[in-house]
Design a protein around this motif. Structure first.
Motif, PDB file in Angstrom:
ATOM      1  N   LEU A  34       0.827  -1.182   0.000  1.00 35.84           N
ATOM      2  CA  LEU A  34       0.000   0.000   0.000  1.00 35.84           C
ATOM      3  C   LEU A  34       0.861   1.231   0.000  1.00 35.84           C
ATOM      4  CD1 LEU A  34      -2.651  -1.124   2.512  1.00 35.84           C
ATOM      5  CD2 LEU A  34      -2.877  -0.807   0.061  1.00 35.84           C
ATOM      6  N   LYS A  35       1.864   1.120   0.780  1.00 36.04           N
ATOM      7  CA  LYS A  35       2.707   2.283   0.865  1.00 36.04           C
ATOM      8  C   LYS A  35       3.281   2.590  -0.481  1.00 36.04           C
ATOM      9  CE  LYS A  35       3.589   2.093   5.601  1.00 36.04           C
ATOM     10  NZ  LYS A  35       4.539   2.234   6.661  1.00 36.04           N
ATOM     11  N   SER A  36       3.712   1.540  -1.084  1.00 36.14           N
ATOM     12  CA  SER A  36       4.287   1.803  -2.372  1.00 36.14           C
ATOM     13  C   SER A  36       3.277   2.438  -3.257  1.00 36.14           C
ATOM     14  CB  SER A  36       4.674   0.535  -3.029  1.00 36.14           C
ATOM     15  OG  SER A  36       4.901  -0.411  -2.272  1.00 36.14           O
ATOM     16  N   GLU A  37       2.125   1.918  -3.150  1.00 38.40           N
ATOM     17  CA  GLU A  37       1.082   2.454  -3.993  1.00 38.40           C
ATOM     18  C   GLU A  37       0.804   3.886  -3.624  1.00 38.40           C
ATOM     19  OE1 GLU A  37      -2.081  -0.176  -3.340  1.00 38.40           O
ATOM     20  OE2 GLU A  37      -1.321  -1.680  -4.707  1.00 38.40           O
ATOM     21  N   GLN A  38       0.782   4.081  -2.348  1.00 42.22           N
ATOM     22  CA  GLN A  38       0.463   5.402  -1.877  1.00 42.22           C
ATOM     23  C   GLN A  38       1.493   6.385  -2.341  1.00 42.22           C
ATOM     24  OE1 GLN A  38       0.443   5.162   2.236  1.00 42.22           O
ATOM     25  NE2 GLN A  38      -1.408   3.996   2.352  1.00 42.22           N
ATOM     26  N   ALA A  39       2.657   5.876  -2.354  1.00 38.88           N
ATOM     27  CA  ALA A  39       3.743   6.746  -2.670  1.00 38.88           C
ATOM     28  C   ALA A  39       3.413   7.790  -3.689  1.00 38.88           C
ATOM     29  CB  ALA A  39       4.892   5.924  -3.130  1.00 38.88           C
ATOM     30  N   GLY A  40       2.723   7.466  -4.646  1.00 40.47           N
ATOM     31  CA  GLY A  40       2.442   8.517  -5.567  1.00 40.47           C
ATOM     32  C   GLY A  40       1.105   8.426  -6.184  1.00 40.47           C
ATOM     33  N   GLU A  41       0.293   7.699  -5.591  1.00 45.26           N
ATOM     34  CA  GLU A  41      -0.997   7.596  -6.201  1.00 45.26           C
ATOM     35  C   GLU A  41      -2.043   8.201  -5.335  1.00 45.26           C
ATOM     36  OE1 GLU A  41      -1.302   3.543  -7.011  1.00 45.26           O
ATOM     37  OE2 GLU A  41       0.760   3.477  -7.420  1.00 45.26           O
ATOM     38  N   GLY A  42      -3.142   8.273  -5.858  1.00 38.00           N
ATOM     39  CA  GLY A  42      -4.214   8.876  -5.113  1.00 38.00           C
ATOM     40  C   GLY A  42      -4.990   7.816  -4.411  1.00 38.00           C
ATOM     41  N   GLU A  43      -6.135   7.576  -4.863  1.00 33.40           N
ATOM     42  CA  GLU A  43      -6.979   6.614  -4.187  1.00 33.40           C
ATOM     43  C   GLU A  43      -6.417   5.214  -4.217  1.00 33.40           C
ATOM     44  OE1 GLU A  43     -10.811   6.824  -5.686  1.00 33.40           O
ATOM     45  OE2 GLU A  43     -11.088   8.918  -5.231  1.00 33.40           O
ATOM     46  N   SER A  44      -5.724   4.967  -5.251  1.00 31.48           N
ATOM     47  CA  SER A  44      -5.195   3.618  -5.360  1.00 31.48           C
ATOM     48  C   SER A  44      -4.367   3.274  -4.144  1.00 31.48           C
ATOM     49  CB  SER A  44      -4.342   3.493  -6.604  1.00 31.48           C
ATOM     50  OG  SER A  44      -3.241   4.359  -6.500  1.00 31.48           O
ATOM     51  N   ALA A  45      -3.897   4.305  -3.522  1.00 31.93           N
ATOM     52  CA  ALA A  45      -3.050   4.066  -2.376  1.00 31.93           C
ATOM     53  C   ALA A  45      -3.794   3.310  -1.291  1.00 31.93           C
ATOM     54  CB  ALA A  45      -2.562   5.387  -1.836  1.00 31.93           C
ATOM     55  N   CYS A  46      -5.057   3.447  -1.287  1.00 36.36           N
ATOM     56  CA  CYS A  46      -5.828   2.807  -0.249  1.00 36.36           C
ATOM     57  C   CYS A  46      -6.256   1.408  -0.619  1.00 36.36           C
ATOM     58  CB  CYS A  46      -7.062   3.646   0.064  1.00 36.36           C
ATOM     59  SG  CYS A  46      -6.634   5.150   0.947  1.00 36.36           S
ATOM     60  N   LYS A  47      -5.907   0.988  -1.754  1.00 37.96           N
ATOM     61  CA  LYS A  47      -6.312  -0.349  -2.139  1.00 37.96           C
ATOM     62  C   LYS A  47      -5.766  -1.353  -1.160  1.00 37.96           C
ATOM     63  CE  LYS A  47      -6.911   0.280  -7.051  1.00 37.96           C
ATOM     64  NZ  LYS A  47      -6.430  -0.120  -8.387  1.00 37.96           N
ATOM     65  N   ARG A  48      -6.524  -2.326  -0.997  1.00 42.09           N
ATOM     66  CA  ARG A  48      -6.045  -3.309  -0.054  1.00 42.09           C
ATOM     67  C   ARG A  48      -6.108  -4.674  -0.650  1.00 42.09           C
ATOM     68  NH1 ARG A  48      -8.113  -2.719   5.622  1.00 42.09           N
ATOM     69  NH2 ARG A  48      -6.351  -4.070   5.904  1.00 42.09           N
ATOM     70  N   CYS A  49      -6.913  -5.496  -0.067  1.00 41.91           N
ATOM     71  CA  CYS A  49      -6.883  -6.870  -0.556  1.00 41.91           C
ATOM     72  C   CYS A  49      -7.507  -7.005  -1.942  1.00 41.91           C
ATOM     73  CB  CYS A  49      -7.601  -7.780   0.435  1.00 41.91           C
ATOM     74  SG  CYS A  49      -9.383  -7.561   0.458  1.00 41.91           S
ATOM     75  N   HIS A  50      -7.215  -8.118  -2.522  1.00 39.85           N
ATOM     76  CA  HIS A  50      -7.734  -8.359  -3.865  1.00 39.85           C
ATOM     77  C   HIS A  50      -8.349  -9.751  -3.921  1.00 39.85           C
ATOM     78  CE1 HIS A  50      -4.560  -5.365  -4.162  1.00 39.85           C
ATOM     79  NE2 HIS A  50      -5.136  -4.928  -5.256  1.00 39.85           N
ATOM     80  N   CYS A  51      -8.860 -10.142  -2.830  1.00 42.98           N
ATOM     81  CA  CYS A  51      -9.400 -11.496  -2.757  1.00 42.98           C
ATOM     82  C   CYS A  51     -10.535 -11.714  -3.771  1.00 42.98           C
ATOM     83  CB  CYS A  51      -9.916 -11.767  -1.353  1.00 42.98           C
ATOM     84  SG  CYS A  51      -8.701 -11.457  -0.071  1.00 42.98           S
ATOM     85  N   ARG A  52     -10.489 -12.855  -4.328  1.00 46.76           N
ATOM     86  CA  ARG A  52     -11.522 -13.172  -5.322  1.00 46.76           C
ATOM     87  C   ARG A  52     -12.386 -14.345  -4.911  1.00 46.76           C
ATOM     88  NH1 ARG A  52      -7.772 -14.027 -10.303  1.00 46.76           N
ATOM     89  NH2 ARG A  52      -6.617 -14.997  -8.597  1.00 46.76           N
ATOM     90  N   LYS A  53     -11.783 -15.249  -4.227  1.00 48.16           N
ATOM     91  CA  LYS A  53     -12.541 -16.436  -3.872  1.00 48.16           C
ATOM     92  C   LYS A  53     -12.761 -16.690  -2.388  1.00 48.16           C
ATOM     93  CE  LYS A  53     -10.876 -18.801  -8.002  1.00 48.16           C
ATOM     94  NZ  LYS A  53     -10.158 -19.993  -8.529  1.00 48.16           N
ATOM     95  N   SER A  54     -11.999 -16.073  -1.633  1.00 46.50           N
ATOM     96  CA  SER A  54     -12.104 -16.337  -0.191  1.00 46.50           C
ATOM     97  C   SER A  54     -13.206 -15.536   0.488  1.00 46.50           C
ATOM     98  CB  SER A  54     -10.768 -16.029   0.484  1.00 46.50           C
ATOM     99  OG  SER A  54     -10.496 -14.647   0.437  1.00 46.50           O
ATOM    100  N   LYS A  55     -13.789 -14.671  -0.215  1.00 48.30           N
ATOM    101  CA  LYS A  55     -14.823 -13.807   0.360  1.00 48.30           C
ATOM    102  C   LYS A  55     -14.258 -12.979   1.510  1.00 48.30           C
ATOM    103  CE  LYS A  55     -18.404 -17.213  -0.626  1.00 48.30           C
ATOM    104  NZ  LYS A  55     -18.894 -16.569  -1.852  1.00 48.30           N
ATOM    105  N   CYS A  56     -12.985 -12.956   1.554  1.00 48.23           N
ATOM    106  CA  CYS A  56     -12.313 -12.187   2.601  1.00 48.23           C
ATOM    107  C   CYS A  56     -12.667 -12.708   3.983  1.00 48.23           C
ATOM    108  CB  CYS A  56     -12.658 -10.706   2.480  1.00 48.23           C
ATOM    109  SG  CYS A  56     -12.082  -9.965   0.949  1.00 48.23           S
ATOM    110  N   LEU A  57     -12.905 -13.970   4.024  1.00 50.73           N
ATOM    111  CA  LEU A  57     -13.228 -14.574   5.311  1.00 50.73           C
ATOM    112  C   LEU A  57     -12.212 -15.651   5.694  1.00 50.73           C
ATOM    113  CD1 LEU A  57     -17.099 -14.901   5.128  1.00 50.73           C
ATOM    114  CD2 LEU A  57     -15.744 -13.287   6.475  1.00 50.73           C
ATOM    115  N   LYS A  58     -11.112 -15.566   5.063  1.00 53.40           N
ATOM    116  CA  LYS A  58     -10.065 -16.517   5.401  1.00 53.40           C
ATOM    117  C   LYS A  58      -8.784 -15.732   5.606  1.00 53.40           C
ATOM    118  CE  LYS A  58     -12.041 -20.567   3.250  1.00 53.40           C
ATOM    119  NZ  LYS A  58     -11.805 -21.767   2.428  1.00 53.40           N
ATOM    120  N   LEU A  59      -7.874 -16.407   6.181  1.00 53.19           N
ATOM    121  CA  LEU A  59      -6.631 -15.722   6.462  1.00 53.19           C
ATOM    122  C   LEU A  59      -5.876 -15.339   5.205  1.00 53.19           C
ATOM    123  CD1 LEU A  59      -5.396 -17.804   9.511  1.00 53.19           C
ATOM    124  CD2 LEU A  59      -6.371 -15.500   9.507  1.00 53.19           C
ATOM    125  N   TYR A  60      -6.322 -15.818   4.142  1.00 53.09           N
ATOM    126  CA  TYR A  60      -5.686 -15.425   2.893  1.00 53.09           C
ATOM    127  C   TYR A  60      -5.872 -13.924   2.732  1.00 53.09           C
ATOM    128  CZ  TYR A  60      -5.881 -20.349   1.463  1.00 53.09           C
ATOM    129  OH  TYR A  60      -5.730 -21.695   1.364  1.00 53.09           O
TER     130      TYR A  60
END
Length: 591
Positions: free
Chosen positions: A298-324
């Motif tokens: 994120l930091k890297s992203e933040q480094a020079g980006e705008g909103e993208s800096a706040c991007k976080r997970c990119h889970c597709r299948k875990s529904k964000c309910l797993k430690l993945y």
DNA sequence: GAGTTTGAAACT
DNA sequence: CAGTTTCAAACTC
């Protein structure tokens, strides 16, 4: 917090009325009281360890989670903080207190409130922090709040926000006209961070710490900054847990460095440094674990980006309910900025999140524990190796299992966290610059700053790791107890700091320059030790180390402490949880 | 940005 | 408990 009017002559200088003196005098009464409750949360490895959802009334937001232990810690922190630090609007004051009019906290006017009130009242006649330490604010802002996901987690999404967006912009030193407003905002942020999860994870905290919140140049800010900063590392957690771990993390590199250069020749200055160290440490308690993977990215992203800096997970299948899911693992809800698909890790699915979390915890009680833990058993450190060469006390809780990355890429959790590999690691061809398992498992990271790959530094995005020359002669006695571990706000061991611990020359900001300049002469050694001792006692929880055994037989032990000589092993090779584990981030709803 | 690599997490 | 699969981050191009 009026202090007894004692007269102490330090080096012939009356310190009677100094803030430090007052602060110190107030330390002892606190310690016995705080540590007890905290310990309760670490009773055992059983799921019960995790404080059940506290349906308290402190917060109505379902996004908030509470942990009694946190309150205790907060209190401890508050009391650990000198009035001078709180003077500005009590920014550091947990909102909890202020809002504790639900009757659950007894008298309406809490100590904190009184303190705040008092501070506010004194405000006018108290030397302004900025005036006293003109450099501090800036340092705090830029050095401790540089990350920027803060917005995401630090401040409620719904809050008024003009609040600094999470965009990759650096914190601005924009003055806050209404300090109260700032305080509120910060409080919300801190509160959320503290309450949402019992132990926010490193990443989470990092996010909080990010610079989205622009602290005003004030002492209060300082405190908050420290909090935020600390939170970087913090793994979700309940303060309850690893207080010491938190301390380690507290190494905020910046705060003290130059702050007192101007008055470093006075006992007060030294005392102030101590106080700050304490503050940082205390604040760090709030943070802990936080795995860092995301954050860095994120930091890297933040480094020079705008909103993208706040991007976080990119889970597709875990529904964000797993430690993945890093968000979930960090004990935080996903945000809109996440790129996840079919996400259930949201307040609206609180029940699901909690249930899932419990399930996972039942499988592995420390699943949400900080990935990097530090052994702060001073006795071990002292007895084991040279105190200046024991950074090995910080290791990944489980160790890595790298086979192809040689532990030199962020695939390796040890490396990613900035810690060396340990005997708990099962990696192959370990070349971890922070300490190879076959070399530094118990010796510490015998590496020089230069040994740490530039890659890693880059990966950490500069603002996470600040390479600053270490002071050649910083008194260990002063720094160790307060910040035993040179861990960055990310919960990462700072290379230079490890060096520092090794006694190598150089210094880290975390080391108060004032101390260096002053040596230990300003405050007598014994007195300094006394101060530190008090502080430690105050902060320490009876249970400060996390030695855990995974219920599913997975390795979950503290590398450092797991030395066979120190910790009994089970027949199957697992190690017993001798102490206890902190309550980790939990999505405990707070109604 | 897409594809690949990697190792933790989850599953069997 | 070991082996396998799944998953998402880290990395490469």
């Amino acid at each position: 917090m009026e202090t007894p009017q004692k007269t102490i002559i330090q080096n012939g200088t009356p310190l009677k009325n100094s803030p430090v003196f007052n602060y110190i005098n107030n330390l002892s009464p606190i310690k016995p009281v705080r540590s007890i409750p905290i310990a309760q949360t670490f009773g055992s490895l059983s799921p019960s360890v995790y404080t059940p959802p506290h349906k308290g009334s402190r917060s109505k937001s379902h996004t908030y989670f509470s942990d009694p232990s946190k309150e205790l810690v907060e209190e401890a922190l508050l009391e650990t903080i000198p009035p001078e630090i709180l003077k500005n609007d009590c920014i550091s004051t947990p909102p909890r207190r202020a809002a504790a009019n639900d009757g659950s906290c007894g008298d309406g006017e809490t100590d904190l409130q009184r303190m705040c009130d008092g501070n506010v009242k004194r405000k006018s006649d108290t030397p302004d922090w900025e005036t006293q330490f003109p450099e501090t604010p800036e340092m705090l802002i830029y050095d401790t709040l540089n990350d920027s996901e803060a917005d995401r987690c630090f401040l409620p999404a719904s809050s008024d926000s003009k609040r600094r967006s999470c965009g990759g912009t650096k914190p601005r030193l924009e003055p806050v006209s209404n300090s109260k407003e700032l305080a509120d905002a910060l409080h919300r942020g801190v509160r959320r961070r503290l309450l949402d999860f019992e132990m926010p994870d490193k990443q989470t905290l990092e996010k909080y710490s990010s610079s989205c919140v622009v602290p005003p140049p004030s002492t209060g800010l300082h405190l908050n900054a420290a909090f935020a900063m600390s939170s970087k590392d913090t793994n979700k957690y309940s303060l309850s847990g690893n207080i010491k771990v938190g301390l380690q993390n507290s190494t905020t590199p910046v705060l003290h460095s130059h702050d007192f250069a101007g008055e470093n020749e006075t006992g007060e200055a030294a005392g102030q440094s101590v106080v700050e160290e304490v503050q940082k440490s205390s604040l760090a308690l709030v943070e802990m674990n936080q795995s860092s993977p995301k954050k860095k990215r994120l930091k890297s992203e933040q480094a020079g980006e705008g909103e993208s800096a706040c991007k976080r997970c990119h889970c597709r299948k875990s529904k964000c309910l797993k430690l993945y899911c890093e968000c979930f693992a960090a004990g935080v809800y996903c945000l809109e900025s996440c790129s996840c698909v079919d996400c259930y890790n949201k307040p609206i699915h609180e029940d699901t999140v909690l249930a899932t979390r419990k399930q996972i915890e039942s499988r592995n009680p420390i699943a949400f524990a900080p990935k990097v833990i530090r052994n702060t058993d001073s006795s071990i450190m002292e007895a084991g190796v040279d105190a200046s060469k024991t950074p090995a006390s910080v290791r990944h809780k489980r160790g890595c299992n790298c086979r192809k990355s040689n532990c030199v890429k962020k695939y390796c959790e040890c490396y990613q966290s900035g810690v060396g590999c340990s005997i708990n690691c099962r990696c192959e061809g370990c070349k971890n610059a922070f300490g190879r398992k076959d070399v530094s498992s118990f010796v510490g990271m015998d590496i020089k700053q230069d040994d740490v790959s530039e890659t890693w530094k880059t990966q950490q995005n500069n603002d996470l790791v600040r390479y600053v020359p270490l002071p050649p002669s910083t008194p260990m006695v002063l720094r160790q107890p307060l910040a035993q571990l040179p861990i960055s706000s990310n919960n990462m061991l700072l290379p230079q700091q490890s060096q520092h611990l090794h006694g190598a020359s150089g210094s880290s900001l975390y080391e108060s320059q004032s101390f260096r300049k002053q040596g230990t002469s300003l405050l007598s050694h014994s007195r300094t030790e006394k101060i530190i001792e008090d502080i430690e006692n105050l902060i320490q929880s009876p249970i400060t180390n996390i030695n855990a055994v995974s219920p599913n037989s997975k390795r979950v032990s503290l590398p450092h402490l797991d030395s066979p000589e120190l910790t009994p092993r089970r027949r199957n090779g697992e190690r017993k949880l001798l102490l206890s584990i902190p309550t980790f981030p939990s999505f405990t709803p707070h109604h």
